[in-house]
Design an enzyme around this catalytic site. Structure first.
Site, PDB file in Angstrom:
ATOM      1  N   CYS A  24       0.556   1.659  -8.068  1.00 45.04           N
ATOM      2  CA  CYS A  24      -0.813   2.157  -8.059  1.00 45.04           C
ATOM      3  C   CYS A  24      -1.017   3.252  -9.106  1.00 45.04           C
ATOM      4  CB  CYS A  24      -1.189   2.614  -6.662  1.00 45.04           C
ATOM      5  SG  CYS A  24      -2.926   3.045  -6.464  1.00 45.04           S
ATOM      6  N   ASP A  41      -7.805  -7.665  -6.329  1.00 48.29           N
ATOM      7  CA  ASP A  41      -7.540  -6.224  -6.265  1.00 48.29           C
ATOM      8  C   ASP A  41      -8.665  -5.482  -6.975  1.00 48.29           C
ATOM      9  OD1 ASP A  41      -6.552  -3.626  -6.355  1.00 48.29           O
ATOM     10  OD2 ASP A  41      -4.557  -4.233  -7.011  1.00 48.29           O
ATOM     11  N   HIS A  93      -4.604  -4.671  -2.176  1.00 49.42           N
ATOM     12  CA  HIS A  93      -4.068  -3.546  -2.933  1.00 49.42           C
ATOM     13  C   HIS A  93      -3.220  -2.682  -1.998  1.00 49.42           C
ATOM     14  CE1 HIS A  93      -3.984  -0.431  -6.016  1.00 49.42           C
ATOM     15  NE2 HIS A  93      -4.083   0.420  -5.014  1.00 49.42           N
TER      16      HIS A  93
END
Length: 124
Positions: free
Chosen positions: A13, A59, A91
């Site tokens: 991330c 995502d 995600h």
């Protein structure tokens, strides 16, 4: 003192831009991203090292169109890359996947296995 240490780096991330910067600078022999965020075309245009991308099918931080554009850039630049795209997860799946849900558990485990083997490929 250890010589010839080969460094790899993975970013989950928020870590994605940092890994992309390391790969662009030649600071690592390979990088990996899981459900990346905050990256854009410029990151792929500067990519130098091998890169694995482990992504959910849908995502909001790295949508399908961005993923396709990233691949187009890497193909045109003849980069070394590998995409893992997992259906049925969101995600964050690679760190927050629910182990009680078979699809999420498998995707999380497969992502980790793929990243490990990717790094083994470049550090062996």
């Amino acid at each position: 003192m250890r010589k010839n240490i080969k460094h790899t780096w993975s970013g989950y991330c928020f870590g994605a831009p940092f890994v992309m910067d390391l790969c662009a600078a030649g600071s690592v022999v390979a990088g990996a991203l899981a459900h990346p965020a905050f990256i854009d075309e410029s990151h792929f245009e500067k990519l130098e090292g091998p890169l694995l991308l482990s992504c959910p099918e849908d995502d909001f931080t790295f949508p399908h169109a961005a993923r396709r554009r990233a691949e187009d850039i890497m193909v045109s630049r003849k980069c070394t890359y590998y995409f893992q795209v997992f259906s049925g997860v969101k995600h964050g799946f690679a760190v927050r996947g629910d182990p009680d849900i078979e699809t999420e558990r498998w995707a999380k485990e497969e992502s980790a296995r793929g990243i490990k083997e990717w790094f083994d490929r470049f550090t062996a």
